[in-house]
Structure formats: C-alpha cells, structure tokens
Scaffold this motif. Structure first.
Motif, PDB file in Angstrom:
ATOM      1  N   GLY A 171       0.565  -1.548  -0.351  1.00 13.38           N
ATOM      2  CA  GLY A 171       0.345  -0.129   0.032  1.00 13.38           C
ATOM      3  C   GLY A 171       0.772   1.444  -0.016  1.00 13.38           C
ATOM      4  N   TRP A 172       2.073   1.007   0.893  1.00 16.16           N
ATOM      5  CA  TRP A 172       3.098   2.289   0.793  1.00 16.16           C
ATOM      6  C   TRP A 172       3.495   3.088  -0.940  1.00 16.16           C
ATOM      7  N   MET A 179       1.456   1.246   8.106  1.00 21.82           N
ATOM      8  CA  MET A 179       2.099   0.945   9.565  1.00 21.82           C
ATOM      9  C   MET A 179       2.142   0.217   9.593  1.00 21.82           C
ATOM     10  N   ARG A 180       1.689  -0.808  10.131  1.00 24.39           N
ATOM     11  CA  ARG A 180       2.660  -2.099  10.543  1.00 24.39           C
ATOM     12  C   ARG A 180       3.824  -2.770  10.393  1.00 24.39           C
ATOM     13  N   GLY A 181       4.775  -2.321   9.622  1.00 25.84           N
ATOM     14  CA  GLY A 181       6.168  -2.363   8.938  1.00 25.84           C
ATOM     15  C   GLY A 181       5.962  -3.848   8.579  1.00 25.84           C
ATOM     16  N   VAL A 182       6.062  -3.907   7.889  1.00 26.76           N
ATOM     17  CA  VAL A 182       5.780  -5.548   7.171  1.00 26.76           C
ATOM     18  C   VAL A 182       6.457  -5.464   5.630  1.00 26.76           C
ATOM     19  N   MET A 183       7.292  -6.368   4.997  1.00 25.92           N
ATOM     20  CA  MET A 183       7.087  -5.791   3.730  1.00 25.92           C
ATOM     21  C   MET A 183       6.913  -7.392   3.345  1.00 25.92           C
ATOM     22  N   PRO A 208      12.199  -3.688  -1.313  1.00 25.90           N
ATOM     23  CA  PRO A 208      12.112  -1.794  -0.173  1.00 25.90           C
ATOM     24  C   PRO A 208      12.603  -2.226   0.924  1.00 25.90           C
ATOM     25  N   PRO A 209      13.208  -0.729   1.653  1.00 24.57           N
ATOM     26  CA  PRO A 209      12.846  -0.966   3.251  1.00 24.57           C
ATOM     27  C   PRO A 209      11.890  -1.077   3.455  1.00 24.57           C
ATOM     28  N   VAL A 210      11.097  -2.039   4.974  1.00 23.15           N
ATOM     29  CA  VAL A 210      10.667  -1.851   5.368  1.00 23.15           C
ATOM     30  C   VAL A 210      10.082  -0.284   5.798  1.00 23.15           C
ATOM     31  N   ASP A 213       6.670   1.283   4.500  1.00 21.06           N
ATOM     32  CA  ASP A 213       5.019   0.627   4.859  1.00 21.06           C
ATOM     33  C   ASP A 213       5.248   1.208   6.251  1.00 21.06           C
ATOM     34  N   LEU A 214       6.057   1.991   7.000  1.00 18.23           N
ATOM     35  CA  LEU A 214       6.374   2.795   7.875  1.00 18.23           C
ATOM     36  C   LEU A 214       5.584   4.131   7.877  1.00 18.23           C
ATOM     37  N   GLY A 215       5.848   4.480   6.823  1.00 19.77           N
ATOM     38  CA  GLY A 215       5.141   6.205   6.247  1.00 19.77           C
ATOM     39  C   GLY A 215       6.694   6.906   6.662  1.00 19.77           C
ATOM     40  N   LEU A 216       7.982   6.154   5.612  1.00 17.45           N
ATOM     41  CA  LEU A 216       8.840   6.458   5.706  1.00 17.45           C
ATOM     42  C   LEU A 216      10.174   6.659   4.681  1.00 17.45           C
TER      43      LEU A 216
END
Length: 279
Positions: A171-172, A179-183, A208-210, A213-216
């Motif tokens: 979704g990112w 925002m779960r911090g999962v890839m 891609p960096p996890v 998925d945290l919006g960073l």
C-alpha cells in the motif's frame, strides 16, 4: 554469464589477499551500490581465498554467517577487497573482508568491513524452522515494474531482479502504508540465474526498505548487518519477509527471512538502519 556473476567477478594480482573488481551503476539503489551486492562480492573474495589456499579447509564452500559494518556508501567504479583468514576449524573457516575504493583525492576510502564464516551446508538435518507466511503466488503479486516511475528511476538495481510484492504489504506504493512495518514478496534474478548460498545475502537486502510501510520514504542506510544462511536453496522463487518492531532515535531494525521454492527456511538476517527523513 549471469549479470550477477559478472557484477561480482574478481581478479587477482600479486597479493593473494587482495582481489579487484568494478561496481556497476546498474546495481545502484538511490545514491549507492546495493549493500547486498557489496556483501556478496566480499563473500566471493573470501571464498576464493579459502579455495586457493592449500592450507585451508577446501570443504568449507558455503557462507554461513556474515556480520558487516558499512562505513561509507559504495559507488560505481573500481574497488579492492582485502581478505584475511582468521581461523579454520572442523566446522567453520572464518575470515575478515574489507572493501576500499579510491576517494576524490585518490586516497583509499573504506566502504565496508565484515567478518564471515564458511562451512558446508550439504544435506543438513533440520529439527525446527519458522513456517513461511501465507501470501498469493507470484503471478498474483505486484511486479516492481508497476512502481512509480520516479521510484524506479532511482533504483536501477530493481532492473536486475524479478520482484513481486504481496499486495497486502504494498500500500505504501500508493501512498497508503499499512503502518504495520511488514513487507513480503517473491524474488528471483531477472536473467533466470538460480539462487545459491552467496546470492542469499543479496536477497536478504533486496526488497524495498520496510520503513516505507511505516510511512518513512527517506534514505535508510544500513549501519550494521548480520545474516545467517541455513541451507542451500532449491531452484526457483525465493519468498522474502521483512519486519520491524522498533523505531526511534533516528534508527530502526529490519528483520528478514527467506524460504526457497520447497518451503525451506534458507536465510535470515537483522540489520540496524539509519532513518533519514527528506528535507
């Protein structure tokens, strides 16, 4: 020859502890050569050193563990890998690897320093392992080719891969991180080259960096990486899962696990990343 084999090809000179190669811009992600490629190149150098030394254990042909510190970002161009064998035992042979490139002033700049151990992962008995996550098959996942053009233009490395992301963790890419911090995703080399134990180190650092998925969406450089190879992978797709539970102080951890096409856990890692927010 595979693009991967060509990118990690090394030449020897008069010093048997040094090997030389050239990093290609085709393996860049952002402003640096992909760290996974840097690590696999160093491992290839240590493996060649062990194989060439008649006093070492020639049966130790598989990388088993690597702990790497990234000093500066590797750039396209020539580099030198220096290897030192520290100890050879019955189970493992351990050595140190350093990669240098010439800086703007011509002086050597250290890019990465690592300690790694080689062993033999033939026919290992497994008593317990983590099960792979449930996710759609590759043809039902999102290809990296579908990523925004702006992202792909700064990720030439992805052109070397066939990467399919689980839609539930992508979704990112649409501006909607979970925002779960999962890839999660499926991975193989685009040119069809099958995975081996050295390639697994690249695969542990290929998604891609996890943090996305945290919006960073800033740069998340690897500061320290520890990877374990558990067994030789079967041919076919690799299934990769990333996760992060801790973020703070400008740093985060990223845990990765890889299963092969037969469902075997073949590699896992933890890395400490810096978090650089865009300005």
């Amino acid at each position: 020859m595979s693009e991967y084999d060509d990118a990690t090809r090394l030449e020897t000179g008069d010093d048997p502890t040094q090997r030389h190669g050239t990093f290609s811009e085709d393996w860049m992600i952002g402003n640096a050569v992909n760290g996974g490629l840097v690590m696999t190149t160093a491992l290839r150098a240590l493996g060649e050193h062990l194989a060439a030394d008649p006093g070492e254990t020639t049966e130790h042909v598989d990388p088993v563990v690597l702990s790497a510190y990234f000093m500066t970002a590797s750039q396209p161009g020539p580099f030198t890998v220096t290897t030192e064998v520290m100890r050879c035992g019955r189970t493992l042979s351990t050595g140190q690897m350093t990669i240098h490139q010439a800086g703007d002033d011509g002086r050597p700049v250290e890019r990465m320093r690592a300690i790694g151990s080689f062993g033999n992962l033939t026919d290992l008995e497994v008593q317990r392992q983590a099960a792979p996550a449930e996710m759609p098959p590759p043809d039902q996942c999102l290809s990296a080719d579908q990523a925004p053009p702006g992202f792909l233009s700064n990720a030439k490395f992805l052109d070397r891969l066939d990467l399919r992301l689980d839609p539930d963790t992508a979704g990112w890419a649409l501006g909607k991180p979970s925002m779960r911090g999962v890839m999660r995703g499926w991975l193989r080399l685009r040119d069809g080259r099958e995975p081996d134990t050295t390639l697994l180190m690249l695969a542990l650092d290929a998604l891609p960096p996890v943090a996305f998925d945290l919006g960073l969406f800033g740069w998340t450089p690897t500061l320290e990486f520890t990877g374990h190879v558990r067994r030789r992978p079967e041919p076919g797709w690799l299934q990769v899962t990333l996760g992060s539970d801790t973020l703070g102080g400008g740093m985060m951890e990223e845990d990765a696990m890889i299963w092969d096409s037969a469902g075997n856990l073949v590699a896992q890692s933890r890395q400490l990343c810096g978090v650089r927010t865009p300005r």
